[in-house]
Design a protein around this motif. Sequence first.
Motif, mmCIF file in Angstrom:
data_model
loop_
_atom_site.group_PDB
_atom_site.id
_atom_site.type_symbol
_atom_site.label_atom_id
_atom_site.label_comp_id
_atom_site.label_asym_id
_atom_site.label_seq_id
_atom_site.Cartn_x
_atom_site.Cartn_y
_atom_site.Cartn_z
ATOM 1 N N ALA A 30 30.343 35.028 43.039
ATOM 2 C CA ALA A 30 29.518 35.871 43.910
ATOM 3 C C ALA A 30 29.420 37.310 43.414
ATOM 4 C CB ALA A 30 30.078 35.840 45.328
ATOM 5 N N GLY A 31 30.081 37.620 42.292
ATOM 6 C CA GLY A 31 29.930 38.944 41.713
ATOM 7 C C GLY A 31 31.105 39.876 41.828
ATOM 8 N N ALA A 32 32.277 39.380 42.252
ATOM 9 C CA ALA A 32 33.453 40.242 42.328
ATOM 10 C C ALA A 32 33.850 40.717 40.928
ATOM 11 C CB ALA A 32 34.616 39.508 42.979
ATOM 12 N N ASP A 33 34.319 41.947 40.841
ATOM 13 C CA ASP A 33 34.759 42.519 39.568
ATOM 14 C C ASP A 33 36.254 42.371 39.350
ATOM 15 O OD1 ASP A 33 32.193 43.805 38.654
ATOM 16 O OD2 ASP A 33 32.432 44.823 40.578
ATOM 17 N N VAL A 34 37.015 42.275 40.440
ATOM 18 C CA VAL A 34 38.474 42.140 40.379
ATOM 19 C C VAL A 34 38.908 41.304 41.576
ATOM 20 C CG1 VAL A 34 40.696 43.334 40.268
ATOM 21 C CG2 VAL A 34 38.644 44.482 39.415
ATOM 22 N N CYS A 35 39.936 40.493 41.382
ATOM 23 C CA CYS A 35 40.534 39.755 42.491
ATOM 24 C C CYS A 35 41.984 40.195 42.655
ATOM 25 C CB CYS A 35 40.472 38.249 42.263
ATOM 26 S SG CYS A 35 38.842 37.536 42.580
ATOM 27 N N VAL A 36 42.412 40.329 43.907
ATOM 28 C CA VAL A 36 43.779 40.748 44.222
ATOM 29 C C VAL A 36 44.447 39.676 45.066
ATOM 30 C CG1 VAL A 36 45.230 42.481 45.347
ATOM 31 C CG2 VAL A 36 43.111 43.180 44.189
ATOM 32 N N ILE A 37 45.640 39.254 44.662
ATOM 33 C CA ILE A 37 46.474 38.423 45.525
ATOM 34 C C ILE A 37 47.244 39.391 46.415
ATOM 35 C CG2 ILE A 37 48.377 36.782 45.658
ATOM 36 C CD1 ILE A 37 47.517 35.610 43.030
ATOM 37 N N GLY A 38 46.760 39.543 47.644
ATOM 38 C CA GLY A 38 47.353 40.502 48.563
ATOM 39 C C GLY A 38 48.532 39.924 49.311
ATOM 40 N N HIS A 39 49.431 39.306 48.592
ATOM 41 C CA HIS A 39 50.624 38.663 49.157
ATOM 42 C C HIS A 39 51.740 38.937 48.166
ATOM 43 C CE1 HIS A 39 52.842 35.776 51.590
ATOM 44 N NE2 HIS A 39 53.174 35.111 50.492
ATOM 45 N N PHE A 40 52.755 39.632 48.582
ATOM 46 C CA PHE A 40 53.713 40.212 47.648
ATOM 47 C C PHE A 40 54.374 39.193 46.729
ATOM 48 C CE2 PHE A 40 57.406 42.399 46.061
ATOM 49 C CZ PHE A 40 57.005 43.729 45.972
ATOM 50 N N GLN A 41 54.559 37.976 47.199
ATOM 51 C CA GLN A 41 55.239 36.969 46.390
ATOM 52 C C GLN A 41 54.425 36.524 45.178
ATOM 53 O OE1 GLN A 41 55.177 37.131 49.652
ATOM 54 N NE2 GLN A 41 57.332 37.186 50.241
ATOM 55 N N ASP A 42 53.148 36.855 45.142
ATOM 56 C CA ASP A 42 52.272 36.542 44.004
ATOM 57 C C ASP A 42 52.188 35.058 43.666
ATOM 58 O OD1 ASP A 42 51.790 39.267 43.672
ATOM 59 O OD2 ASP A 42 53.283 39.507 42.077
ATOM 60 N N PRO A 43 52.208 34.147 44.631
ATOM 61 C CA PRO A 43 52.101 32.725 44.257
ATOM 62 C C PRO A 43 50.751 32.436 43.616
ATOM 63 C CG PRO A 43 51.815 32.994 46.611
ATOM 64 C CD PRO A 43 52.243 34.327 46.087
ATOM 65 N N GLY A 44 50.772 31.684 42.518
ATOM 66 C CA GLY A 44 49.535 31.320 41.840
ATOM 67 C C GLY A 44 48.949 32.431 40.987
ATOM 68 N N LEU A 45 49.689 33.516 40.772
ATOM 69 C CA LEU A 45 49.158 34.654 40.023
ATOM 70 C C LEU A 45 48.743 34.271 38.610
ATOM 71 C CD1 LEU A 45 48.567 37.666 39.591
ATOM 72 C CD2 LEU A 45 51.012 37.996 39.097
ATOM 73 N N PHE A 46 49.619 33.635 37.868
ATOM 74 C CA PHE A 46 49.310 33.305 36.480
ATOM 75 C C PHE A 46 48.220 32.242 36.400
ATOM 76 C CE2 PHE A 46 53.816 34.605 34.934
ATOM 77 C CZ PHE A 46 53.523 35.923 35.227
#
Length: 271
Positions: A69-85
């Motif tokens: 949809a055109g996002a330039d950056v995505c943030v996992i706004g959950h401190f544990q960062d699950p699924g980050l990599f």
Amino acid sequence: MKIFWQSFIDETASRPYMERLGAYLNAIAAPGTEVEVAGVSPPDRDFSRLSELRCAVLAIDNALAAEEAGADVCVIGHFQDPGLFEMRSALAIPVVGVGEATMLAASQLGRRLGLVSLDPVFEVWHHEQADRYGLADRLTGVTGLACRPEDFSEAFAGDEDARVRMLEDFAACAQPLRDAGADVIVPAGVLPGLLLGGERGFTVGGAPVINCASVGLKNAEMWGQLRAIDGIEPNRGACHARAPERARADFRRLVNAGRWAKAEDDPSRKP
């Protein structure tokens, strides 16, 4: 710049928090930056590795849609960062984990870090994060507030007594970390981070308390700008190899086949 911020909170059950978070992030964003905040349903309501995995799967699927949809950056706004990599391997745009960004930023403010988490169940998870990010030897300890996301609702809805009480509880929880030698206090969650968002220069025993909500947003803006300037991306070799199109399509089909109504649990629609 368009930033997609994925919270692990339910948009309906925790509406005061979600509205305040969206307003706060957009208020502190750089001119021209727009932040979209999204939740998940059911939210991360049962603190466990399985719940973290479920929400991470939904977050990655939402991030793929946000990128389209055109996002330039995505943030996992959950401190544990699950699924980050995994999210970094799935997307071409920058992906920021609030936990990673905050812990690395905190390491620039002091030598020894103390983490105040929402619940003691996350203690092992946070130690694993510190090890993953190369900060294990700088983590003094982790303590838990033993509270639920809904416990913050009154404070975010404007109840001043509730806000003061939550701040006092946070400081009391962080003081033992300070006594043990921590010289930077990290709220290990966007909920407590947002609670501290209006407290300029907040400290516990002289130790600065870093706001993971503002750090996460500014880190996202930085990487969005650097990608626009330099075209820089994560390592696409063994570290964050880009998932091929078929793998992304297979993932999205799996997730979409297993979704059920967001508003409430409907046993008839569960996979």
